[in-house]
Design an enzyme around this catalytic site. Structure first.
Site, mmCIF file in Angstrom:
data_model
loop_
_atom_site.group_PDB
_atom_site.id
_atom_site.type_symbol
_atom_site.label_atom_id
_atom_site.label_comp_id
_atom_site.label_asym_id
_atom_site.label_seq_id
_atom_site.Cartn_x
_atom_site.Cartn_y
_atom_site.Cartn_z
ATOM 1 N N LEU A 45 1.004 -1.109 -0.137
ATOM 2 C CA LEU A 45 -0.168 -0.066 0.045
ATOM 3 C C LEU A 45 0.860 1.035 -0.072
ATOM 4 C CD1 LEU A 45 -2.885 1.001 0.259
ATOM 5 C CD2 LEU A 45 -2.897 0.956 2.479
ATOM 6 N N ASP A 46 0.832 2.070 -1.049
ATOM 7 C CA ASP A 46 1.843 3.182 -1.092
ATOM 8 C C ASP A 46 1.578 4.018 0.101
ATOM 9 O OD1 ASP A 46 2.220 2.532 -3.666
ATOM 10 O OD2 ASP A 46 0.935 3.823 -4.490
ATOM 11 N N ARG A 47 2.929 4.709 0.349
ATOM 12 C CA ARG A 47 3.184 5.511 1.364
ATOM 13 C C ARG A 47 2.305 6.625 1.577
ATOM 14 N NH1 ARG A 47 8.451 9.744 1.673
ATOM 15 N NH2 ARG A 47 8.112 10.560 3.743
ATOM 16 N N SER A 49 -0.740 6.332 0.573
ATOM 17 C CA SER A 49 -2.266 5.862 0.758
ATOM 18 C C SER A 49 -2.546 5.449 2.150
ATOM 19 C CB SER A 49 -2.599 4.843 -0.255
ATOM 20 O OG SER A 49 -2.245 5.077 -1.640
#
Length: 201
Positions: A45-47, A49
């Site tokens: 999960l992207d930083r 997000s």
């Protein structure tokens, strides 16, 4: 006994336990919130997000959840700039041609701001002259920064992105930075024998 946990990742936290790329000024990582030996994220999960991550110390289970070939559904709450019309929503549903190819069909609907949503720190950048709204988007693939690229492609850049659900697991009852342990699901990879994999309490 295997660990299987769900975690509500805050904004600006790396989805890993170490920050090897920035050792002089390390950024916040999963290790600031989770102190369990041997567990690893089942997917990323992207930083920038927020929301649901699943972690386990079972390699087969990790692969079953994260491997795109299993097409596990992931649902996101997406705050976007502007108000998408029916044509934009239809394009998101039917597939968008991105640089890495056509996206799979997705489930998309307009929603109200989710109930009980926590404030983001820092807040999103608000443009007084441009409205925004929320959509719910469910995918069965996981390309790099896919949701952001999809909404941008239909003219509605993502302002805030929260993963709300992975398969049957949701964020229910978890504040940002909190995690809890769950009974691990039965494996469904090859002929793997079914086992009771309840985590330690």
């Amino acid at each position: 006994m295997s660990w299987f946990i769900r975690f509500n990742k805050p904004y600006d936290v790396l989805p890993q336990f170490t920050d090897r790329a920035n050792s002089e000024s390390p950024r916040s990582t999963l290790s600031d919130f989770i102190d369990l030996p041997g567990v690893y994220p089942a997917g990323r999960l992207d930083r920038d997000s927020e929301g649901l991550m699943l972690l386990t110390d079972n390699g087969r289970l990790q692969a079953q959840i994260s491997d795109p070939k299993h097409k596990m559904a992931k649902t996101y709450w997406v705050q976007v700039e502007g108000l998408p019309d029916s044509a934009a929503l239809a394009t998101l549903r039917n597939g968008i041609e991105l640089k890495d190819g056509l996206t799979r069909p997705a489930k998309v609907r307009l929603i109200d701001e989710p109930n009980g949503l926590w404030p983001r720190n820092p807040p999103i950048r608000v443009r007084q002259t441009v409205p925004d709204c929320w959509i719910e988007l469910t995918l069965r693939e996981g390309r790099n920064r896919q949701v952001r690229r999809m909404t941008a492609a239909v003219g509605h850049p993502t302002l805030r992105l929260i993963r709300a659900k992975i398969g049957d697991w949701t964020l229910d009852g978890l504040d940002p930075g909190q995690w809890d342990s769950l009974p691990a699901p039965e494996l469904n990879v090859g002929q793997q024998r079914k086992r009771d994999r309840r985590p330690r309490r």
